[in-house]
Design an enzyme around this catalytic site. Structure first.
Site, short mmCIF file in Angstrom:
data_model
loop_
_atom_site.label_atom_id
_atom_site.label_comp_id
_atom_site.label_asym_id
_atom_site.label_seq_id
_atom_site.Cartn_x
_atom_site.Cartn_y
_atom_site.Cartn_z
N ASN A 23 10.78 -11.64 -4.75
CA ASN A 23 10.91 -10.20 -4.50
C ASN A 23 10.96 -9.98 -2.99
OD1 ASN A 23 10.61 -7.45 -4.30
ND2 ASN A 23 8.56 -7.37 -5.20
N TRP A 24 12.14 -9.64 -2.50
CA TRP A 24 12.32 -9.51 -1.03
C TRP A 24 11.92 -8.13 -0.52
CZ3 TRP A 24 17.83 -12.19 -0.36
CH2 TRP A 24 17.72 -13.52 -0.78
N LYS A 25 11.56 -7.23 -1.41
CA LYS A 25 11.09 -5.88 -1.04
C LYS A 25 12.06 -5.22 -0.04
CE LYS A 25 6.49 -7.30 -2.32
NZ LYS A 25 5.06 -7.17 -2.17
N HIS A 59 6.69 -2.20 -10.54
CA HIS A 59 5.93 -2.89 -9.50
C HIS A 59 4.83 -1.95 -8.99
CE1 HIS A 59 4.84 -4.83 -5.77
NE2 HIS A 59 5.41 -5.92 -6.24
N GLU A 90 3.67 -1.33 -6.17
CA GLU A 90 4.01 -0.52 -4.99
C GLU A 90 4.73 0.76 -5.40
OE1 GLU A 90 5.90 -3.64 -2.75
OE2 GLU A 90 3.95 -4.58 -2.43
N GLU A 121 0.33 -8.93 -11.82
CA GLU A 121 0.09 -8.96 -10.38
C GLU A 121 -1.10 -8.07 -10.05
OE1 GLU A 121 3.93 -9.78 -8.02
OE2 GLU A 121 4.04 -7.71 -8.65
N GLY A 172 0.13 -9.31 -1.22
CA GLY A 172 0.31 -9.24 0.24
C GLY A 172 -0.99 -9.32 1.02
N SER A 230 0.23 -13.09 -3.70
CA SER A 230 -0.07 -14.14 -2.72
C SER A 230 0.15 -15.55 -3.26
CB SER A 230 -1.49 -13.97 -2.16
OG SER A 230 -1.60 -12.74 -1.48
N GLY A 264 6.32 -12.64 -3.36
CA GLY A 264 6.75 -11.70 -2.33
C GLY A 264 6.91 -12.41 -0.99
P1 PGA Z 1 3.09 -11.23 -2.38
O1 PGA Z 1 3.87 -10.13 -3.22
O2 PGA Z 1 3.51 -12.59 -2.91
O3 PGA Z 1 3.50 -11.01 -0.96
O4 PGA Z 1 1.63 -11.01 -2.59
C1 PGA Z 1 4.07 -10.28 -4.61
C2 PGA Z 1 4.78 -9.06 -5.15
O5 PGA Z 1 4.49 -7.95 -4.70
O6 PGA Z 1 5.63 -9.17 -6.05
#
Ligand code: PGA
Length: 244
Positions: free
Chosen positions: A8-10, A91, A93, A161, A167, A203, A224
């Site tokens: 996931n490149w956000k 997600h 976020e 998640e 993150g 993470s 991520g």
């Molecule tokens: P992260 O993000 O690996 O940076 O914790 C995972 C995600 O949000 O899908």
């Protein structure tokens, strides 16, 4: 296919760096068990960079509705038209920032499945929910509306998640992640959806991927930060391929 690793490149990267990363992924860990989710504006450039590979392409969100008056959305027909096979829905976020409800996320997942896209339905508890012992309930409340719209044979995945692990550098212990995955698997099995893969996210990095992959109900990872480096991402893919 028994494992899957998604990057996931956000909202990271610009066109050139997205294309370069896609080329690295295609070279270092080519396979149908891998997909990348670039920013939507670069999806077509990334698709071209992946053209001679089996790496899948996905978007990070999808409208629950078809073509029409929903400014700023991308609908399932459009996602398919530009060559996507996958989409993330729900997600954390977005659940937090855009206040997406679990019913809304379920409608997005249904729109994806109806268009023959594979949704990755993301669920996960907050730190407060975990510390007060309500983490399983919180995850099930997010998951069950999506399971209700699925039928046996529909292709989708679940990504667990924990919000506090995204993150932050904090990963759930492999045992805690496994325990939640087992609960999710139970719900899937009760509905005849046992073919569904359950990915862990939060993470994930090369250093902890093997331990997570060893857990019986962790079928893959949604990555991520560590997905922004081709070598690191390929090492995570390799850890899950060992499981096969
Ligand atoms: P992260 O993000 O690996 O940076 O914790 C995972 C995600 O949000 O899908």
């Amino acid at each position: 296919m028994s494992t899957f690793v998604a990057g996931n490149w956000k909202t990271h990267l610009l066109n050139d760096s997205a294309v370069a990363l896609a080329s690295d992924v295609a070279e270092l860990c080519n396979g149908t068990d891998v997909a990348v989710f670039p920013p939507a504006v670069y999806a077509q450039s990334v698709r071209q960079a992946l053209a001679n590979s089996q790496v899948g392409l996905g978007l990070q969100d999808l409208s629950d509705l078809g073509p029409g008056a929903t400014t700023g959305d991308i609908c399932a027909d459009q996602a398919r038209d530009i060559g996507c096979q996958y989409v993330l829905v729900g997600h954390s976020e977005r659940r937090i920032r855009q206040q997406e409800s679990s019913d809304w996320v379920a409608a997005k997942a249904k729109a994806a499945v109806d268009a023959k896209l594979v949704p990755l339905v993301c669920v996960g508890e907050t730190l407060q929910e975990r510390e007060s012992g309500r983490h399983v309930d919180a995850v099930m409340q997010q998951l069950l509306p999506a399971l209700q719209v699925m039928q046996s044979g529909d292709r989708f995945m679940v990504a667990y998640e924990p919000v506090w692990a995204i993150g932050t550098g904090k990963t759930a212990s492999a045992e805690d992640a496994q325990a939640m995955h087992a609960q999710i698997r139970l719900q899937l099995a009760e509905r005849g959806l046992e073919q569904t893969l359950v990915l862990y996210g939060g993470s994930v990095k090369a250093a902890n991927a093997s331990e997570l992959a060893e857990q019986p109900d962790i079928d893959g990872a949604l990555v991520g930060g560590a997905a922004l480096n081709g070598q690191e991402f390929a090492a995570i893919v390799a850890a899950f391929r060992e499981k096969k």
